[in-house]
Design an enzyme around this catalytic site. Sequence first.
Site, short mmCIF file in Angstrom:
data_model
loop_
_atom_site.label_atom_id
_atom_site.label_comp_id
_atom_site.label_asym_id
_atom_site.label_seq_id
_atom_site.Cartn_x
_atom_site.Cartn_y
_atom_site.Cartn_z
N GLY A 62 0.84 -1.19 0.00
CA GLY A 62 0.00 0.00 0.00
C GLY A 62 0.86 1.23 0.00
O GLY A 62 2.08 1.16 -0.23
N GLY A 63 0.25 2.39 0.28
CA GLY A 63 0.99 3.64 0.28
C GLY A 63 2.05 3.68 1.36
O GLY A 63 3.03 4.40 1.26
N PHE A 64 1.85 2.89 2.43
CA PHE A 64 2.79 2.87 3.56
C PHE A 64 4.05 2.09 3.22
O PHE A 64 5.10 2.30 3.82
CB PHE A 64 2.12 2.22 4.77
CG PHE A 64 1.52 0.87 4.49
CD1 PHE A 64 2.31 -0.26 4.43
CD2 PHE A 64 0.16 0.73 4.26
CE1 PHE A 64 1.78 -1.50 4.15
CE2 PHE A 64 -0.40 -0.50 3.98
CZ PHE A 64 0.41 -1.62 3.93
N GLY A 65 3.96 1.13 2.30
CA GLY A 65 5.09 0.27 1.99
C GLY A 65 4.64 -1.14 1.69
O GLY A 65 3.49 -1.38 1.33
N VAL A 67 4.46 -5.39 2.84
CA VAL A 67 4.42 -6.31 3.97
C VAL A 67 4.82 -7.70 3.49
O VAL A 67 4.29 -8.19 2.49
CB VAL A 67 3.02 -6.35 4.61
CG1 VAL A 67 3.03 -7.32 5.81
CG2 VAL A 67 2.58 -4.97 5.06
N LYS A 89 6.71 -5.28 7.94
CA LYS A 89 6.35 -4.15 7.08
C LYS A 89 7.57 -3.27 6.86
O LYS A 89 8.18 -2.78 7.81
CB LYS A 89 5.22 -3.33 7.71
CG LYS A 89 4.81 -2.12 6.89
CD LYS A 89 3.45 -1.59 7.29
CE LYS A 89 3.46 -0.95 8.65
NZ LYS A 89 2.15 -0.34 8.97
N ASP A 186 -7.45 6.16 10.99
CA ASP A 186 -7.33 5.44 9.71
C ASP A 186 -8.07 4.10 9.79
O ASP A 186 -7.57 3.07 9.33
CB ASP A 186 -5.85 5.21 9.38
CG ASP A 186 -5.64 4.97 7.87
OD1 ASP A 186 -6.55 5.31 7.08
OD2 ASP A 186 -4.57 4.48 7.50
#
Length: 357
Positions: A62-65, A67, A89, A186
Amino acid sequence: MSCISCLAFRQKKLDNSVEEKDNLHLKEKIGGENSSGASSFTFYELSLATKGFKCANLIGEGGFGKVYKGHLSKGQASQIIYIKVVAIKQLNLDGQQGSHEFVTEVLMLSLFHHSNLVKLIGYCSEGNQRLLVYEYMPKRSLEHHLFEPEKSKQLSWNVRMKIAVGAARGLEYLQCKAYPPVIYRDLKSANILLDHDFNPKLSDFGLAKLGPVGDNTHVSTRVMGTYGYCAPEYAMSGKLTLKSDIYSFGVVLLELITGHKALDLTRKSGHQNLVAWFRPYFNNKRMYAQVVDSRLEGNYPPRSLNHAIAITAMCLQEDANRRPLINDIVVALEYIASKSIRELNKRLESKPETNPN
């Protein structure tokens, strides 16, 4: 330098904004690495655990990175004591904000522990690497099961209500048991992870904020989160309250009921935003059977559906003050879940047995 106190110190150098004060407050409450329960890992250890972050071990992105599924082992090569399956992650660090989210998540999950919050096992802050190590959730996310065609049939009405109850309990812990209270910011189906028995756990606390205390009614912050889940008053003003999370929870409930995404640009005009599309149906019970997820194939108690939609409508009130408290939501959902089990069991018992001959 890899202890939690050092992480907070690095964050102070990166960001002297108002948001940094939250991390300093959390750091003071933790008081050091030993009390946090989270272990510090080297990048080499986590690279070994994922076989060099091999694509075959990628389980989410996702946008976070990204996993990865990983295997942490303890012991020498000739005598492995144990192997723990974990989720690792690897964050995409986008300047100061990425570092802020990393520190926030480590500190939040070190402070707060609940059966419906994902467990943080450890982290890595070596060089420019930022990684988080969580307990492994074999059923992945609610989003994965709701919107992947081959998975959706595993989500019976009873399982959906079980997930709703567990997610509400996690939110109740953050709002009522934690002090200061925590605003998740979130809450969405992608951040609700499922274990092998479909017990849900809230994950991804990088955007979480400490809530208002005393006479304060809200926290002012820049608007963050996922479009389609954000409460309207927060999206317009940046004023964040505990009721902002209640709205997001209502969107998740609506996804569970309808099987549609909060925002789906593949749907026709007027149907793309789930809340806007469904709002006219809230007061029309005769239409409920037509908008409930067709993949349930009618296997749900109509009264439980009515009650679930009523709770959802209250959570999605545009006036934040009219939304219910999370304690009341938990009680109502627990009642629906238990009632659903009894009603569906009665329905099965009343079905005539078929004679194979």
